[in-house]
Design a protein around this motif. Structure first.
Motif, short mmCIF file in Angstrom:
data_model
loop_
_atom_site.label_atom_id
_atom_site.label_comp_id
_atom_site.label_asym_id
_atom_site.label_seq_id
_atom_site.Cartn_x
_atom_site.Cartn_y
_atom_site.Cartn_z
N VAL A 1 0.84 -1.21 0.00
CA VAL A 1 0.00 0.00 0.00
C VAL A 1 0.87 1.26 0.00
N ARG A 2 1.94 1.25 0.83
CA ARG A 2 2.81 2.43 0.89
C ARG A 2 3.51 2.66 -0.45
N ALA A 3 3.95 1.57 -1.10
CA ALA A 3 4.63 1.71 -2.38
C ALA A 3 3.69 2.30 -3.43
N LEU A 4 2.46 1.84 -3.45
CA LEU A 4 1.49 2.38 -4.40
C LEU A 4 1.16 3.83 -4.08
N ASP A 5 1.06 4.14 -2.80
CA ASP A 5 0.76 5.51 -2.39
C ASP A 5 1.89 6.47 -2.80
N GLU A 6 3.13 6.01 -2.64
CA GLU A 6 4.27 6.84 -3.05
C GLU A 6 4.28 7.10 -4.55
N ALA A 7 3.70 6.15 -5.30
CA ALA A 7 3.61 6.32 -6.76
C ALA A 7 2.36 7.10 -7.16
N GLY A 8 1.60 7.55 -6.16
CA GLY A 8 0.39 8.31 -6.45
C GLY A 8 -0.76 7.47 -6.95
N ILE A 9 -0.78 6.19 -6.57
CA ILE A 9 -1.81 5.27 -7.03
C ILE A 9 -2.74 4.93 -5.86
N GLY A 10 -4.03 5.23 -6.00
CA GLY A 10 -4.99 4.96 -4.95
C GLY A 10 -5.38 3.50 -4.89
N VAL A 11 -5.57 3.00 -3.67
CA VAL A 11 -5.89 1.59 -3.45
C VAL A 11 -7.21 1.46 -2.69
N ASP A 12 -8.10 0.59 -3.20
CA ASP A 12 -9.35 0.31 -2.50
C ASP A 12 -9.24 -0.91 -1.58
N ASP A 13 -8.43 -1.90 -1.99
CA ASP A 13 -8.36 -3.12 -1.19
C ASP A 13 -7.07 -3.87 -1.51
N VAL A 14 -6.50 -4.50 -0.48
CA VAL A 14 -5.34 -5.37 -0.63
C VAL A 14 -5.60 -6.64 0.16
N GLU A 15 -5.37 -7.78 -0.49
CA GLU A 15 -5.61 -9.07 0.18
C GLU A 15 -4.46 -10.02 -0.16
N ILE A 16 -4.00 -10.74 0.86
CA ILE A 16 -3.01 -11.79 0.66
C ILE A 16 -3.64 -13.09 1.11
N ARG A 17 -3.71 -14.05 0.21
CA ARG A 17 -4.37 -15.31 0.53
C ARG A 17 -3.54 -16.49 0.04
N PRO A 18 -3.74 -17.66 0.64
CA PRO A 18 -3.02 -18.84 0.17
C PRO A 18 -3.50 -19.23 -1.23
N PRO A 19 -2.68 -19.96 -1.99
CA PRO A 19 -3.09 -20.34 -3.35
C PRO A 19 -4.30 -21.25 -3.32
N SER A 20 -5.15 -21.12 -4.32
CA SER A 20 -6.32 -21.99 -4.46
C SER A 20 -5.99 -23.12 -5.43
N LEU A 21 -6.89 -24.11 -5.50
CA LEU A 21 -6.70 -25.16 -6.49
C LEU A 21 -6.82 -24.62 -7.91
N ASP A 22 -7.54 -23.49 -8.07
CA ASP A 22 -7.60 -22.83 -9.37
C ASP A 22 -6.19 -22.38 -9.78
N ASP A 23 -5.48 -21.78 -8.82
CA ASP A 23 -4.10 -21.38 -9.08
C ASP A 23 -3.24 -22.59 -9.41
N VAL A 24 -3.46 -23.69 -8.68
CA VAL A 24 -2.69 -24.91 -8.89
C VAL A 24 -2.89 -25.42 -10.31
N PHE A 25 -4.15 -25.49 -10.74
CA PHE A 25 -4.42 -26.05 -12.06
C PHE A 25 -3.77 -25.20 -13.14
N PHE A 26 -3.87 -23.90 -13.00
CA PHE A 26 -3.24 -23.04 -14.01
C PHE A 26 -1.73 -23.19 -14.00
N ALA A 27 -1.13 -23.29 -12.80
CA ALA A 27 0.32 -23.46 -12.71
C ALA A 27 0.77 -24.76 -13.37
N LEU A 28 -0.08 -25.81 -13.26
CA LEU A 28 0.29 -27.11 -13.82
C LEU A 28 0.06 -27.21 -15.32
#
Length: 350
Positions: free
Chosen positions: A275-302
């Protein structure tokens, strides 16, 4: 209870299954995950004696699927993709008929039919003709029909396809009860959340081959970390470069430029740092989320394509590109339009 080695099935020049191997211990659920055309149904047909393999071997409940077809069929229940009950009979008549054909006395068949109808939430519709049932009710009746002989092994071929969310959850509950009672289940699905919810182990199939196997946690670990998802206040093309400083892979950006996603290595305070990095670049943020990978991510990675993508889909379309990714049907009728759980439409930018 289910084991296969090197199963192959060809139709002319097309190889529908190209050497599938798997094993399912007693009292567990194996999820066979893959898109349409991956070879899941053909594999089930070989394991349930409906199709003979061109190569390889398989045993179910200790019986060879080619040489001991009768013994295999006596030990299994099968729910196919399309309901196989008679739509001109009532729900009660369907289950009673199957009981009688399975060798039960009439009174026992009727008693079992009543118990199954109640278990699957169909008691109120027991004496209505199946033609008047909704798609979800037919699927539940079809699964009940597969349990008339109380088989130790169940093959469920995409049992919740076309069901509304409430019916899917009800079906999941029934499957868990069956496993608790000692059943062994092979479940094919293209719903990633379904495999995550029900399966003890997962086999990922693509183009007729097993490309990965393990628990959901083991497969997710293959994607190399968590996922950072950022929603911007306004579309800013330079945001991808800012987020790329924290990424361990490519940054996916939605078509409207508001949503960005990328794999990251988790660490204390990462969300705040982004968020701070985006703010320093003058970019507004509505939401930030960090989540574990899903099986959807797994299938695409494979595979390089989402789980719902057809076999000839472009390999550079990441999860979320198709509206059918990880969805529940919007109605209780098979074939109803799918409603995506993630409508961000992410596309990868080099």
């Amino acid at each position: 209870m289910i084991e296969a080695e090197g199963l192959v099935k060809r139709y002319g020049d097309a190889e529908a299954v190209a050497g599938v191997s798997l094993a399912v211990p007693a009292g567990t659920v194996l999820g066979v995950l893959g898109p349409n055309g991956a070879g899941k149904t053909t594999t089930v047909r070989m394991l349930t004696t409906l199709t003979a393999p061109d190569a390889g071997w398989a045993r179910v409940a200790g019986h060879d699927v080619v040489r001991e077809t009768g013994a295999v069929r006596a030990k299994i229940g099968v729910t196919a993709q399309d309901a196989t009950v008679d739509i001109l009979l009532t729900g009660r008549q369907n289950l009673t008929m199957i009981g009688r054909l399975s060798g039960l006395r009439r009174t026992d068949a009727r008693r079992l039919a009543t118990a199954l109808l109640d278990r699957f939430g169909l008691a109120d519709a027991a004496d209505r003709v199946v033609k008047a049932y909704s798609g979800g009710m037919r699927r539940r009746l079809d699964l009940a029909a597969g349990l008339v002989i109380r088989p130790p092994v169940l093959f469920l071929d995409e049992p919740t396809t076309g069901l509304d969310p409430a019916s899917r959850v009800r079906m999941w509950s029934v499957i868990r009860e069956l496993v608790t009672d000692g059943a062994t289940v092979l479940l094919t699905t293209q719903y990633l959340d379904e495999a995550d919810e029900l399966a003890d182990r997962i086999v990922v199939v693509d183009h007729g081959r097993v490309i990965a196997a393990g628990t959901a946690a083991e497969l997710k670990a293959r994607t190399g970390g968590a996922r950072l998802q950022v929603t911007l206040a306004d579309a800013r093309p330079e945001a991808a470069a800012v987020i790329g400083r924290f990424a361990t892979g490519e940054v996916a950006v939605s078509r409207d430029g508001l949503h960005l996603r990328t794999p990251v290595t988790t660490g204390s305070g990462l969300a705040g740092t982004v968020v701070r990095a985006l703010d320093e670049a003058g970019i507004g943020v509505d939401d930030v989320e960090i989540r574990p990978p899903s099986l959807d991510d797994v299938f695409f990675a494979l595979t390089g394509h989402p789980a719902e993508a057809p076999a000839d889909a472009p390999a550079d379309a990441p999860p979320g590109e198709s509206a059918a990714s990880d969805v529940s049907a919007a109605s209780d009728t098979p074939g109803a339009p799918d409603a995506p759980t993630d409508g961000k439409g992410l596309v990868t930018r080099a």
